[in-house]
Design a protein around this motif. Structure first.
Motif, short mmCIF file in Angstrom:
data_model
loop_
_atom_site.label_atom_id
_atom_site.label_comp_id
_atom_site.label_asym_id
_atom_site.label_seq_id
_atom_site.Cartn_x
_atom_site.Cartn_y
_atom_site.Cartn_z
N ALA A 1 0.55 -1.53 -0.29
CA ALA A 1 -0.47 -0.17 0.33
C ALA A 1 0.63 1.19 0.20
CB ALA A 1 -0.72 -0.10 1.34
N PHE A 2 2.30 1.13 0.51
CA PHE A 2 3.00 2.36 0.69
C PHE A 2 3.72 2.95 -0.20
CE2 PHE A 2 7.39 3.72 0.85
CZ PHE A 2 7.59 4.67 1.67
N LEU A 3 3.99 1.58 -1.32
CA LEU A 3 4.73 1.39 -2.12
C LEU A 3 3.78 1.77 -3.32
CD1 LEU A 3 6.70 -1.29 -2.69
CD2 LEU A 3 7.29 0.77 -2.36
N GLY A 4 2.56 1.69 -3.63
CA GLY A 4 0.90 2.07 -3.94
C GLY A 4 1.28 3.46 -4.14
N CYS A 5 0.97 4.35 -3.28
CA CYS A 5 0.81 6.03 -2.71
C CYS A 5 1.36 6.45 -3.33
CB CYS A 5 0.43 6.02 -1.45
SG CYS A 5 -1.47 4.75 -0.23
N MET A 6 2.98 5.65 -3.37
CA MET A 6 4.44 6.91 -3.34
C MET A 6 4.10 6.74 -4.92
SD MET A 6 7.57 5.62 -3.13
CE MET A 6 8.17 4.59 -4.02
N PHE A 7 4.17 5.54 -5.64
CA PHE A 7 3.84 5.43 -7.40
C PHE A 7 2.93 6.04 -7.63
CE2 PHE A 7 6.21 1.01 -7.01
CZ PHE A 7 7.10 2.17 -6.59
N MET A 8 2.18 6.14 -7.49
CA MET A 8 0.03 6.96 -7.74
C MET A 8 0.74 8.65 -7.63
SD MET A 8 -3.60 7.04 -6.11
CE MET A 8 -2.99 7.15 -4.99
N TYR A 9 1.02 9.00 -6.45
CA TYR A 9 1.62 10.85 -6.09
C TYR A 9 2.83 10.85 -6.60
CZ TYR A 9 -0.89 13.26 -3.06
OH TYR A 9 -1.98 14.62 -2.99
N ALA A 10 3.27 10.10 -7.62
CA ALA A 10 4.39 10.60 -8.30
C ALA A 10 3.71 11.10 -9.51
CB ALA A 10 5.45 9.50 -8.11
N THR A 11 3.19 9.82 -9.98
CA THR A 11 2.12 10.62 -11.23
C THR A 11 1.68 12.16 -11.49
OG1 THR A 11 0.29 9.42 -10.96
CG2 THR A 11 2.24 8.16 -11.46
N ARG A 12 1.52 12.03 -10.06
CA ARG A 12 0.11 13.57 -9.79
C ARG A 12 0.84 14.29 -9.68
NH1 ARG A 12 -3.84 14.09 -4.69
NH2 ARG A 12 -4.69 12.24 -4.98
#
Length: 469
Positions: free
Chosen positions: A22-33
């Motif tokens: 979940a941590f990695l998913g949030c990290m990669f998702m926010y990077a795209t933002r």
């Protein structure tokens, strides 16, 4: 077989593997933002007029233009100002400040409408599949973004809107996931670590975007971040499950520990399932909408979301533009300095007050680049306290409907993602729009928002579980 009595909350188990995912998913998702914040600087033509104190320039223009550029100043001028050659000078777009504000807000139009439906779907079918499907689509849309930009403002707008729509499903889905996996005593830590990926994603996104734009061109930002999201989906599909009872590799002790802590009145058989005579672990209920909207602490949270997100999105979407247009940092330096504030230590007490005060300081810092960046670091670092503060209160107030509540909060907060960048664009557009004075107004408005929600949150906020839950 290991018994529950021998199991303790400090043991590492499948819930911790889920936390890392979940941590990695949030990290990669926010990077795209946040990648767009830096790429917008690189992909648009600049209309900023720089004042050079060493040239024959009327000094009175310093008052209405951006910060003066001194030859002795140890900073590289951004490629947008013409002194550092761009990798691709031809692939730049004539998007003024208002248009850029509109495109920054496009993400939030989609993000706004998918929050509550996303939470509802996750409650109905589980969080695993909605998260995986959303991440795949976000990754593909991110990769094709440069081609959409070639198609014009509205093509790029639609792609960003769709990225926002599918990201809106992810956030409430994570909350729903932890309502099934997080023992009450560990809930704060598990959620905080998962959501801290958002903060690190901002750091990684800013740092990496600046480097990629300067070295390989702004298009590489979208390609890189899109691929990261697609790669994340693979381990998620193999390792994540909607609940402990569905996980094929979880130990019986951990399963019983989690399920018993979430439902202390039930007794489990040797297979870790509720006995037939026991009531359902999560009885299906109709969402008590009327009771939710009559609850004052819920309204306090919603108001706090609006004010907090105003300041947050002003910084997230416009900080690279400010550093480029006003303080004249290069793309690589811009990305690094934009990320620095998000590396600050997070605090709960005084998050709103501290952030608001720091933004007031930024407004008065003017052209002092060192002081401005330091104050940004303090302000954004303190704002990170919300991840262990009012964000977790959604789950504390209503474990059963946490996904619904956080979707409501994100919906309200997301309105500011549409309005705030556009307001900044209006305030800083036109001839002389990119001035220290106009940016002071931007920061004063954000600071005022933080002051207002400090009062509201302090008077009416609570973490007490509500009766309607």
């Amino acid at each position: 077989m290991e018994s529950t009595s021998a199991y303790h909350s400090g043991r590492v188990g499948q819930r911790h593997a889920l936390m890392v995912l979940a941590f990695l998913g949030c990290m990669f998702m926010y990077a795209t933002r946040v990648g767009l914040s830096v790429s917008m600087v690189a992909m648009t033509k600049s209309t900023v007029k720089i004042v050079n104190l060493n040239s024959e320039t009327n000094s009175s223009r310093i008052i209405v233009e951006v910060c003066p550029l001194l030859q002795t100043k140890p900073l590289k001028v951004s490629s947008n100002n013409g002194t550092v050659p761009s990798r691709d000078q031809n692939r730049k777009y004539d998007w003024d400040a208002k248009t850029q504000g509109l495109l920054h807000g496009a993400f939030f139009y989609g993000y706004l409408v998918s929050q509550i439906p996303g939470g509802w779907v996750a409650h109905k079918i589980g969080a695993k599949i909605p998260m995986a499907a959303s991440m795949v689509i976000i990754g593909i849309l991110t990769i094709i973004s440069p081609f959409a930009a070639d198609g014009g403002v509205w093509a790029f707008f639609v792609v960003r809107l769709l990225v926002g729509f599918f990201q809106g499903v992810v956030y409430p889905s994570i909350t729903v996931l932890w309502s099934e996996w997080a023992p009450p005593k560990e809930r704060g830590r598990l959620l905080s670590v998962s959501y801290s990926g958002l903060q690190l994603g901002t750091v990684m996104g800013m740092f990496l975007a600046g480097f990629l734009a300067q070295t390989y061109g702004w298009e590489s930002i979208f390609y890189c971040f899109g691929v990261l999201l697609l790669a994340w989906v693979v381990p998620w599909m193999f390792l994540a499950y909607d609940s402990p009872s569905k996980h094929p590799r979880i130990s019986e002790a951990e399963k019983e520990y989690i399920m018993a802590s979430l439902n202390p009145d039930i007794e489990l058989d040797n297979l870790g399932e509720a006995k037939p005579t026991d009531p359902p672990i999560k009885p299906q209920r109709t969402v008590p909408w009327l009771e939710i909207f009559k609850t004052i602490p819920v309204w306090a949270l919603l108001i706090s979301e609006f004010g907090y997100n105003w300041g947050f999105y002003v910084l997230l979407t416009n900080l690279p533009t400010y550093l480029n247009n006003i303080l004249h940092f290069s793309l690589k330096s811009n990305g690094a300095l934009s990320a620095m504030p998000y590396l600050s230590v997070d605090f709960l007490i005084g998050a709103f007050v501290g952030t608001g005060s720091a933004l007031v300081g930024v407004a008065y810092a003017g052209c002092d680049a060192t002081l401005a960046v330091a104050l940004f670091a303090v302000g954004v670092g303190l704002s990170g306290g919300v991840y262990v503060g009012h964000f977790i209160m959604y789950t504390e107030m209503s474990p059963n409907y946490a996904g619904i509540l956080i979707a409501m909060g994100n919906t309200v907060g997301t309105v500011t993602g549409i309005v705030a960048p556009y307001v900044v664009g209006v305030l800083t557009s036109g001839e002389g729009g990119q001035s220290v004075e106009n940016w002071q107004t931007v920061f004063f408005i954000a600071a005022g928002m933080y002051g207002f929600i400090t009062v509201v949150y302090g008077l009416f906020g609570t973490s007490v579980r509500q009766k309607w839950d």
